[in-house]
Design a protein around this motif. Structure first.
Motif, mmCIF file in Angstrom:
data_model
loop_
_atom_site.group_PDB
_atom_site.id
_atom_site.type_symbol
_atom_site.label_atom_id
_atom_site.label_comp_id
_atom_site.label_asym_id
_atom_site.label_seq_id
_atom_site.Cartn_x
_atom_site.Cartn_y
_atom_site.Cartn_z
ATOM 1 N N THR A 1 0.847 -1.188 0.000
ATOM 2 C CA THR A 1 0.000 0.000 0.000
ATOM 3 C C THR A 1 0.891 1.251 0.000
ATOM 4 O O THR A 1 2.093 1.177 0.217
ATOM 5 N N HIS A 2 0.297 2.394 -0.235
ATOM 6 C CA HIS A 2 1.046 3.653 -0.290
ATOM 7 C C HIS A 2 1.705 3.934 1.063
ATOM 8 O O HIS A 2 1.025 4.022 2.090
ATOM 9 N N SER A 3 3.027 4.082 1.060
ATOM 10 C CA SER A 3 3.782 4.331 2.292
ATOM 11 C C SER A 3 4.871 5.354 2.027
ATOM 12 O O SER A 3 5.437 5.411 0.933
ATOM 13 N N ALA A 4 5.162 6.144 3.058
ATOM 14 C CA ALA A 4 6.234 7.139 2.943
ATOM 15 C C ALA A 4 6.729 7.523 4.329
ATOM 16 O O ALA A 4 5.976 7.494 5.304
ATOM 17 N N LEU A 5 7.995 7.869 4.387
ATOM 18 C CA LEU A 5 8.613 8.397 5.607
ATOM 19 C C LEU A 5 9.247 9.734 5.253
ATOM 20 O O LEU A 5 10.052 9.808 4.319
ATOM 21 N N ALA A 6 8.880 10.779 5.975
ATOM 22 C CA ALA A 6 9.398 12.121 5.695
ATOM 23 C C ALA A 6 10.163 12.659 6.893
ATOM 24 O O ALA A 6 9.734 12.502 8.036
ATOM 25 N N VAL B 1 7.948 13.822 -7.366
ATOM 26 C CA VAL B 1 7.614 14.016 -5.958
ATOM 27 C C VAL B 1 8.330 15.238 -5.395
ATOM 28 O O VAL B 1 7.805 15.936 -4.522
ATOM 29 N N VAL B 2 9.529 15.505 -5.892
ATOM 30 C CA VAL B 2 10.329 16.629 -5.385
ATOM 31 C C VAL B 2 9.525 17.918 -5.386
ATOM 32 O O VAL B 2 9.467 18.640 -4.376
ATOM 33 N N GLU B 3 8.921 18.219 -6.519
ATOM 34 C CA GLU B 3 8.198 19.484 -6.652
ATOM 35 C C GLU B 3 7.026 19.568 -5.674
ATOM 36 O O GLU B 3 6.788 20.613 -5.053
ATOM 37 N N GLU B 4 6.296 18.470 -5.527
ATOM 38 C CA GLU B 4 5.111 18.502 -4.660
ATOM 39 C C GLU B 4 5.490 18.607 -3.183
ATOM 40 O O GLU B 4 4.819 19.293 -2.413
ATOM 41 N N ILE B 5 6.573 17.934 -2.799
ATOM 42 C CA ILE B 5 6.995 18.026 -1.400
ATOM 43 C C ILE B 5 7.544 19.422 -1.113
ATOM 44 O O ILE B 5 7.286 20.005 -0.053
ATOM 45 N N ILE C 1 0.921 10.282 -4.841
ATOM 46 C CA ILE C 1 1.871 10.408 -3.726
ATOM 47 C C ILE C 1 1.244 11.088 -2.506
ATOM 48 O O ILE C 1 1.933 11.741 -1.732
ATOM 49 N N GLY C 2 -0.056 10.918 -2.323
ATOM 50 C CA GLY C 2 -0.732 11.564 -1.197
ATOM 51 C C GLY C 2 -0.129 11.222 0.146
ATOM 52 O O GLY C 2 -0.075 12.066 1.054
ATOM 53 N N GLN C 3 0.355 9.982 0.297
ATOM 54 C CA GLN C 3 0.932 9.585 1.579
ATOM 55 C C GLN C 3 2.208 10.360 1.892
ATOM 56 O O GLN C 3 2.489 10.668 3.060
ATOM 57 N N ALA C 4 2.999 10.704 0.865
ATOM 58 C CA ALA C 4 4.223 11.474 1.082
ATOM 59 C C ALA C 4 3.899 12.900 1.496
ATOM 60 O O ALA C 4 4.573 13.484 2.352
ATOM 61 N N VAL C 5 2.885 13.478 0.885
ATOM 62 C CA VAL C 5 2.454 14.823 1.252
ATOM 63 C C VAL C 5 1.979 14.841 2.701
ATOM 64 O O VAL C 5 2.320 15.741 3.479
#
Length: 501
Positions: A341-346, A365-369, A397-401
């Motif tokens: 599933t969609h996962s991210a660590l920021a 993703v760079v631009e959106e973050i 990339i909603g999870q990263a945001v």
């Protein structure tokens, strides 16, 4: 965590990241143009594109690519292509994929195009690298280059094979950049010694032993797990929220920024428990369509009609038809349902941000973050671990945001991993679509006309592949978007993008 700029690095910053060794940088020339033309709207490599790799003092080669590995094995196939042209053992190559700090810019991993379009550029780099190493060895060995040959990570004197120098020893901990005026020819398939063979994938041990790390497996010191309050329906507006019960959980932080409400905790189940205790009231829009009426809306929805191709005279073709056919076809919304599933660590700090995410488009993703956390793009680094299936869905990339917002709000790294329920509700989907086809056969049973109309799925693969004298292909609406137009929620690429419809 301190990171370097993710944008254009100066020489000193670049060396700090990579360490000592030989760095071979290549201009791909016409290959770059071919790649730009091949992107099909995904994006183009910058003019200053360099496909590069590093040769360390121990002879190991690190290959950098903006492509990502999500199950198809391009980490093996690209390594084979580089090993083939560079004349170095396949086992000596390590792949770094989808790291925006280290890898050349790339428009994304999609359409099964990694080998087709990135592969030739990588082969060209390997071939030039091989010839540069021969030149360096010739200078060190005091021999003409034509008396030397590259083989298995060594430059060898043809007439005296015992006289050789390794790629690693040529490095000597220094940085050497050299370009060739005349680009070397690539190997012909008949001469392949590495490509075309079934070799062990570099990730197979990690995959079968469970040691492979995906975005949800990354751990940082002091990191927290985040869960986000979700509305019960698409388009629902938050009216009020009682956070008191959630805040009563020991160790939880309940955060709110406008309609964005989330809970973070040292344990993911406690963060989820906090979210479940929030009493939220929403204004829910009236549902105007369902799985049956959506097709009616698609056909009646206002959108521009685009003529994709037109040949002959459709009216004349209809008059020639001895037998006519007319059918309508309907495709539903379909979820991606990848194993991961969609996962991210920021980790968002004052002057930089690093995000680990399972994504098919790390540079996108760079631009959106950057926009989310208020930094310039050069201060954002995206690292892509293994990706557990994509099929177009890992472009979302909603999870990263979410993770980046929570990290900025808390001042510590935050990981967000969507549940399967979230995946099936908030992901983008293959667009529902209607296709109407009229066609006919003439007296000789040949197709004499074809009219193809596709509604709100885009025009990809809608072009006729047959020799039909009278035809017209029309596409209404794109089918890709975040809930605008006739689609009630986000739609986008799904396996073969528009080709499915």
């Amino acid at each position: 965590m301190k990171t370097e700029s993710a944008g254009i690095l100066d020489r000193r910053e670049f060396m700090k990241i990579l360490g000592p060794g030989i760095y071979l940088l290549f201009s791909t020339g016409d290959l770059l143009l071919a790649q730009q033309q091949s992107r099909g709207g995904v994006g183009s490599y910058p003019d200053d594109f360099n496909a590069y790799f590093r040769i360390a003092e121990d002879g190991r080669v690190t290959c950098y690519t903006g492509k990502i590995e999500m199950g198809q094995g391009i980490n093996a196939s690209l390594a084979q292509m580089l090993a083939e042209e560079l004349e170095t053992p396949y086992e000596s190559i390590s792949m770094v994929l989808g790291d925006t700090k280290l890898c050349p810019w790339d428009g994304g991993t999609n359409g099964s195009r990694s080998i087709k379009y990135f592969g030739p550029a990588l082969r060209a780099a390997g071939a030039e690298g091989r010839e540069v190493l021969i030149q360096l060895a010739a200078e060190q060995m005091h021999l003409p280059p034509d008396q030397l040959v590259a083989k298995n990570g060594f430059i060898i004197e043809k007439s005296k094979p015992s006289n050789r120098v390794s790629y690693g020893s040529l490095a000597k901990g220094t940085t050497i950049e050299r370009h060739l005026d005349k680009k070397p020819e690539l190997k012909q398939p008949a001469a392949f010694e590495v490509c075309g063979k079934s070799l062990p994938r570099p990730d197979f041990v990690e995959k079968v032993t469970g040691k492979a790390q995906f975005a949800g497996d990354i751990r940082l010191k002091d990191m927290l797990y985040g869960k986000v309050l979700r509305p019960p329906a698409h388009g629902a507006k938050l009216k009020s929220a009682d956070l008191s019960a959630a805040k009563g959980i020991r160790g939880v932080q309940v955060l709110q920024e406008g309609d964005f409400i989330a809970a973070v905790h040292a344990f993911p189940d406690m963060a989820q428990k906090a979210i479940s205790l929030i009493k939220a009231e929403y204004e829910i829009p009236e549902a105007k369509v369902d799985e049956k009426t959506i097709f009616e809306q698609l056909m009646s929805g206002a959108a521009r009609d685009n003529v994709i191709e037109q040949k002959g005279d459709l009216a004349q073709g209809i008059n020639l038809a001895a037998i006519k056919f007319e059918e309508s076809y309907f495709t539903p919304y379909v979820a991606h349902a990848p194993s991961e599933t969609h996962s991210a660590l920021a980790n968002v700090e004052k002057d930089n941000a690093t995000v680990w995410i399972g994504t098919q488009r790390p540079f996108g993703v760079v631009e959106e973050i950057a926009k989310t956390v208020g930094l310039t793009s050069s201060k954002v680094r995206i690292i892509t671990p293994f990706v557990g299936g994509g099929f177009g869905g890992k472009s979302q990339i909603g999870q990263a945001v979410q993770a980046a917002r929570l990290s900025k709000m808390t001042g510590v790294p935050v990981q967000v991993a969507w549940t399967r329920e979230e995946e099936f509700f908030y992901d983008s989907f293959q667009p529902a679509a209607v296709v109407k086809i009229s066609s006919g056969l003439d007296a000789g049973n040949r197709i004499c006309f074809l009219e193809y109309r596709v509604f709100h799925a885009g025009d990809r693969s809608s072009q006729c592949i047959y020799d039909v004298p009278h035809l017209k292909t029309l596409s209404r609406g794109s089918g890709f978007g975040g809930g605008a137009g006739p689609h009630p929620f986000s739609t986008g690429a799904w396996r073969g993008p528009g080709s499915n419809t």
